[in-house]
Write a protein that holds these residues in place. Structure first.
Motif, PDB file in Angstrom:
ATOM      1  N   TRP A 258       0.835  -1.209   0.000  1.00  0.00           N
ATOM      2  CA  TRP A 258       0.000   0.000   0.000  1.00  0.00           C
ATOM      3  C   TRP A 258       0.863   1.249   0.000  1.00  0.00           C
ATOM      4  CZ3 TRP A 258      -3.918  -1.715  -1.967  1.00  0.00           C
ATOM      5  CH2 TRP A 258      -4.720  -2.723  -1.456  1.00  0.00           C
ATOM      6  N   ARG A 259       1.985   1.227   0.698  1.00  0.00           N
ATOM      7  CA  ARG A 259       2.870   2.396   0.664  1.00  0.00           C
ATOM      8  C   ARG A 259       3.495   2.576  -0.721  1.00  0.00           C
ATOM      9  NH1 ARG A 259       4.365   0.639   5.992  1.00  0.00           N
ATOM     10  NH2 ARG A 259       6.242  -0.377   5.181  1.00  0.00           N
ATOM     11  N   TYR A 260       3.796   1.453  -1.367  1.00  0.00           N
ATOM     12  CA  TYR A 260       4.333   1.531  -2.730  1.00  0.00           C
ATOM     13  C   TYR A 260       3.287   2.119  -3.678  1.00  0.00           C
ATOM     14  CZ  TYR A 260       6.515  -0.171  -7.069  1.00  0.00           C
ATOM     15  OH  TYR A 260       7.084  -0.276  -8.312  1.00  0.00           O
ATOM     16  N   LEU A 261       2.042   1.640  -3.582  1.00  0.00           N
ATOM     17  CA  LEU A 261       0.968   2.199  -4.384  1.00  0.00           C
ATOM     18  C   LEU A 261       0.745   3.664  -4.059  1.00  0.00           C
ATOM     19  CD1 LEU A 261      -1.356   1.904  -6.381  1.00  0.00           C
ATOM     20  CD2 LEU A 261      -2.769   1.011  -4.508  1.00  0.00           C
ATOM     21  N   SER A 262       0.817   4.004  -2.780  1.00  0.00           N
ATOM     22  CA  SER A 262       0.662   5.393  -2.367  1.00  0.00           C
ATOM     23  C   SER A 262       1.762   6.268  -2.965  1.00  0.00           C
ATOM     24  CB  SER A 262       0.674   5.494  -0.839  1.00  0.00           C
ATOM     25  OG  SER A 262       0.695   6.838  -0.418  1.00  0.00           O
ATOM     26  N   ALA A 263       2.991   5.746  -2.981  1.00  0.00           N
ATOM     27  CA  ALA A 263       4.094   6.532  -3.538  1.00  0.00           C
ATOM     28  C   ALA A 263       3.892   6.785  -5.023  1.00  0.00           C
ATOM     29  CB  ALA A 263       5.423   5.820  -3.291  1.00  0.00           C
TER      30      ALA A 263
ATOM     31  N   SER B  11     -12.470   4.732   7.264  1.00  0.00           N
ATOM     32  CA  SER B  11     -13.523   4.532   6.279  1.00  0.00           C
ATOM     33  C   SER B  11     -14.285   5.824   6.019  1.00  0.00           C
ATOM     34  CB  SER B  11     -14.477   3.433   6.768  1.00  0.00           C
ATOM     35  OG  SER B  11     -15.516   3.212   5.838  1.00  0.00           O
ATOM     36  N   THR B  12     -14.522   6.586   7.071  1.00  0.00           N
ATOM     37  CA  THR B  12     -15.210   7.871   6.907  1.00  0.00           C
ATOM     38  C   THR B  12     -14.318   8.895   6.230  1.00  0.00           C
ATOM     39  OG1 THR B  12     -16.490   7.407   8.909  1.00  0.00           O
ATOM     40  CG2 THR B  12     -16.440   9.690   8.140  1.00  0.00           C
ATOM     41  N   THR B  13     -13.025   8.854   6.537  1.00  0.00           N
ATOM     42  CA  THR B  13     -12.094   9.833   5.988  1.00  0.00           C
ATOM     43  C   THR B  13     -11.972   9.714   4.479  1.00  0.00           C
ATOM     44  OG1 THR B  13     -10.851   9.777   8.057  1.00  0.00           O
ATOM     45  CG2 THR B  13      -9.744  10.718   6.150  1.00  0.00           C
ATOM     46  N   VAL B  14     -12.052   8.493   3.943  1.00  0.00           N
ATOM     47  CA  VAL B  14     -11.922   8.308   2.491  1.00  0.00           C
ATOM     48  C   VAL B  14     -12.993   9.088   1.751  1.00  0.00           C
ATOM     49  CG1 VAL B  14     -12.078   6.624   0.636  1.00  0.00           C
ATOM     50  CG2 VAL B  14     -10.742   6.099   2.652  1.00  0.00           C
TER      51      VAL B  14
ATOM     52  N   ARG C 194      -3.412   9.569   0.986  1.00  0.00           N
ATOM     53  CA  ARG C 194      -3.096   9.178   2.367  1.00  0.00           C
ATOM     54  C   ARG C 194      -4.294   8.539   3.043  1.00  0.00           C
ATOM     55  NH1 ARG C 194      -0.249  14.156   2.242  1.00  0.00           N
ATOM     56  NH2 ARG C 194      -2.059  15.224   3.119  1.00  0.00           N
ATOM     57  N   ALA C 195      -5.485   9.072   2.789  1.00  0.00           N
ATOM     58  CA  ALA C 195      -6.688   8.502   3.409  1.00  0.00           C
ATOM     59  C   ALA C 195      -6.928   7.072   2.916  1.00  0.00           C
ATOM     60  CB  ALA C 195      -7.900   9.374   3.101  1.00  0.00           C
TER      61      ALA C 195
ATOM     62  N   VAL D 221      -4.628   4.918   1.689  1.00  0.00           N
ATOM     63  CA  VAL D 221      -3.620   3.984   2.186  1.00  0.00           C
ATOM     64  C   VAL D 221      -3.824   3.727   3.678  1.00  0.00           C
ATOM     65  CG1 VAL D 221      -1.830   5.686   2.768  1.00  0.00           C
ATOM     66  CG2 VAL D 221      -1.177   3.395   2.080  1.00  0.00           C
ATOM     67  N   GLU D 222      -4.268   4.737   4.414  1.00  0.00           N
ATOM     68  CA  GLU D 222      -4.556   4.515   5.832  1.00  0.00           C
ATOM     69  C   GLU D 222      -5.761   3.593   6.004  1.00  0.00           C
ATOM     70  OE1 GLU D 222      -5.042   8.353   7.515  1.00  0.00           O
ATOM     71  OE2 GLU D 222      -2.901   8.855   7.437  1.00  0.00           O
ATOM     72  N   HIS D 223      -6.745   3.732   5.138  1.00  0.00           N
ATOM     73  CA  HIS D 223      -7.917   2.859   5.231  1.00  0.00           C
ATOM     74  C   HIS D 223      -7.538   1.416   4.897  1.00  0.00           C
ATOM     75  CE1 HIS D 223     -11.378   0.849   3.159  1.00  0.00           C
ATOM     76  NE2 HIS D 223     -11.938   1.120   4.326  1.00  0.00           N
ATOM     77  N   ALA D 224      -6.781   1.225   3.810  1.00  0.00           N
ATOM     78  CA  ALA D 224      -6.373  -0.130   3.435  1.00  0.00           C
ATOM     79  C   ALA D 224      -5.478  -0.752   4.501  1.00  0.00           C
ATOM     80  CB  ALA D 224      -5.639  -0.096   2.094  1.00  0.00           C
ATOM     81  N   THR D 225      -4.581   0.052   5.060  1.00  0.00           N
ATOM     82  CA  THR D 225      -3.706  -0.455   6.115  1.00  0.00           C
ATOM     83  C   THR D 225      -4.489  -0.776   7.376  1.00  0.00           C
ATOM     84  OG1 THR D 225      -1.858   0.845   5.228  1.00  0.00           O
ATOM     85  CG2 THR D 225      -1.675   0.074   7.500  1.00  0.00           C
ATOM     86  N   ALA D 226      -5.451   0.087   7.729  1.00  0.00           N
ATOM     87  CA  ALA D 226      -6.258  -0.160   8.927  1.00  0.00           C
ATOM     88  C   ALA D 226      -7.064  -1.448   8.798  1.00  0.00           C
ATOM     89  CB  ALA D 226      -7.193   1.022   9.178  1.00  0.00           C
ATOM     90  N   ARG D 227      -7.557  -1.737   7.598  1.00  0.00           N
ATOM     91  CA  ARG D 227      -8.310  -2.976   7.390  1.00  0.00           C
ATOM     92  C   ARG D 227      -7.401  -4.189   7.569  1.00  0.00           C
ATOM     93  NH1 ARG D 227     -11.561  -3.229   1.961  1.00  0.00           N
ATOM     94  NH2 ARG D 227     -13.007  -1.912   3.139  1.00  0.00           N
TER      95      ARG D 227
END
Length: 512
Positions: A195-200, A423-426, A473-474, A476-482
């Motif tokens: 996810w960080r790679y995709l985010s980058a 989830s809400t942030t996305v 960022r929202a 990648v944080e959502h995917a990471t949180a899941r």
């Protein structure tokens, strides 16, 4: 006009840099033109090649060896011996004839300790006695015996004898669960780095889009200056803005390189394969409406049931408990019941048949012996010290297990809240991007009409860039949180028949 031409040349140089950079990426940089990289491939590589998994497999192999070695205490042991002796003695007084006797003996025995305590010792002994002609014929004596030693106090029911094997088996089970937990950890590490790679790469695209907007603004401003509709000083603002965007693109490109490196390490790839990693092909999953109403109590119960590291901690508690019970048994006095049953036969004569004849011909009645053996230690410092040390180790494992259960409960609570907020942030971040996009278009129109300045346009475009970065960022944080919530609840990897199985579909939904 003298200020417009250098600016146009700078724009041309920038265009040439873009073309050369694209050629460098596709022809020089290893891995730039490789096949797209999917998340499933990343997870499978982590399960098979990650260093954490390799070490866990080696620890499991070592535990298997220790379990096999501990089981060796119950291996049957065969004992065999053969010997000969010569005896010379006087038949009577000094003038009596000399008797010379040759003794030959053969013995085969078996010793086998059973898991519940007794020691079984069957044995067969054959002795052949041959003397000179002045005495009787040679005599063959055969003895068959079955000995059983049963512990009645110390080591009753094999609590000491089998303690090492039971503890080794429990540790082997613990390492098996630890391997499962290592699989969960390796997959989590691979997923989060993906996810960080995709985010980058997404952030690089955002910065490149911002640079393109800055280049268009340079061209538009240059045209306005050429028609004397804007003062030449406006070119300084847009040129400085373009230089800033180019710097941001370079930093984003390096961030992609670093993210690719981290992903290769998480997948267990060597350097040359890491450099050839393609672009991420699995996109961010959309939020699930169920993520806002997860049942925390059920998630916690699922975590306590499914977490492999907690199961491994329980196995270690059982291993130390077995050893503590064995150490406590060592303080007892020894009381054993020894039982011997068998027969002894003899036959006179010479020859091979006469040697083993007593085993099956003219068998007399059975011999029976019963014996109680008692051993009372006067001082038991060694046993008491062993018990004290083993009790301390047992209590340590209990503390570790309780603390791990407490930590899991807290982690599940935090992870559930993080997923709900992410989830809400996305949705909010996507809405912000749409609004800032509309603002940019509005500021451009106002600037063309003379109702807005370049600063207003640049500010609106920067706000759009920040909103787009915020959306990345929202997501990648959502995917990471899941993924983190699945890890804490022990549902990130599905173990079927002892084999770990992962899929992207499992990551695209919250744990049940």
């Amino acid at each position: 006009m003298e200020q417009v031409l250098p600016l146009r040349r700078a724009g041309a140089r920038g265009f040439r840099r873009i073309i050369l950079g694209a050629i460098w990426c596709f022809c020089v940089v290893p891995g730039a033109a490789q096949e797209p990289l999917t998340l499933d491939h990343v997870m499978q590589a982590a399960l098979t090649r990650a260093t954490e998994m390799e070490l866990a497999r080696l620890r499991l192999g070592a535990a298997a060896g220790e379990s096999l070695r501990a089981a060796g205490a119950f291996d049957p042991v065969v004992e065999a011996s053969a010997g000969t002796a010569r005896q010379v003695e006087q038949a009577g007084g000094i003038a009596s004839p000399t008797i010379e006797r040759n003794l030959t003996s053969y013995r085969v025995g078996l010793a086998k300790r059973l898991g519940w305590g007794p020691l079984i010792q069957p044995a067969l002994t054959v002795t052949h006695s041959a003397a000179n002609a002045l005495v009787a014929d040679p005599v063959a004596v055969a003895e068959v015996d079955l000995g059983i030693v049963m512990p009645l106090h110390r080591d009753r029911w094999g609590i000491v004898s089998r303690s090492a094997q039971l503890a080794a088996n429990a540790r082997y089970s613990a390492e098996g669960h630890a391997l499962e937990h290592s699989a969960e950890g390796a997959v989590l590490q691979a997923v989060t780095t993906y996810w960080r790679y995709l985010s980058a790469t997404r952030q690089l695209a955002v910065y490149e889009a911002a640079r393109s907007r800055a280049e268009r603004l340079v061209d538009e401003t240059g045209a306005l200056v050429a028609r004397d509709e804007r003062p030449p000083a406006d070119l300084n603002h847009v040129a400085g803005n373009l230089a800033t965007k180019r710097i941001a693109v370079l930093a984003a490109e390096q961030a992609v390189v670093v993210a690719r490196r981290d992903l290769g390490l998480a997948m267990g790839l060597p350097a040359h394969e890491t450099r050839r990693l393609g672009s991420p092909a699995t996109p961010f999953a959309e939020p699930d409406e169920r993520e806002g109403s997860l049942d925390l109590s059920r998630l916690t119960a699922s975590a306590l049931d499914n977490r492999s590291d907690l199961a491994a901690a329980g196995d270690r508690v059982r291993a130390e408990m077995v050893l503590a019970d064995a150490a406590r048994s060592q303080l007892r006095s020894r009381l054993d019941l020894a039982l011997s049953i068998g027969y002894t036969g003899s036959e006179t004569g010479d020859g091979f048949g006469r040697l083993f004849g007593p085993l099956y011909t003219q068998v007399p009645g059975m011999n029976l012996a019963l014996e109680l053996r008692y051993d009372l230690p006067i001082h038991s410092h060694r046993a008491r010290g062993l018990l004290a040390a083993q009790n301390a180790l047992y209590e340590q494992t209990q503390v570790v297990e309780r603390d791990l259960a407490r930590t899991i409960t807290i982690d599940v609570d935090v992870a559930e809240q993080a997923l709900r907020r992410a989830s809400t942030t996305v949705g909010d971040a996507a809405e912000a991007v749409a609004l800032h996009q509309a603002t940019v278009e509005s500021e451009k129109i106002k600037h063309q009409l003379g109702d807005a300045t370049l600063f207003d346009v640049i500010h609106a475009e920067d706000a759009l860039t920040n909103a787009q970065l915020g959306e990345v960022r929202a997501r990648v944080e959502h995917a990471t949180a899941r993924a983190v919530l699945r890890y804490h609840t022990g549902t990130l990897v599905d173990f079927r028949d002892g084999n770990p199985a992962v899929s992207t579909d499992g990551l695209n939904s919250p744990p049940r």
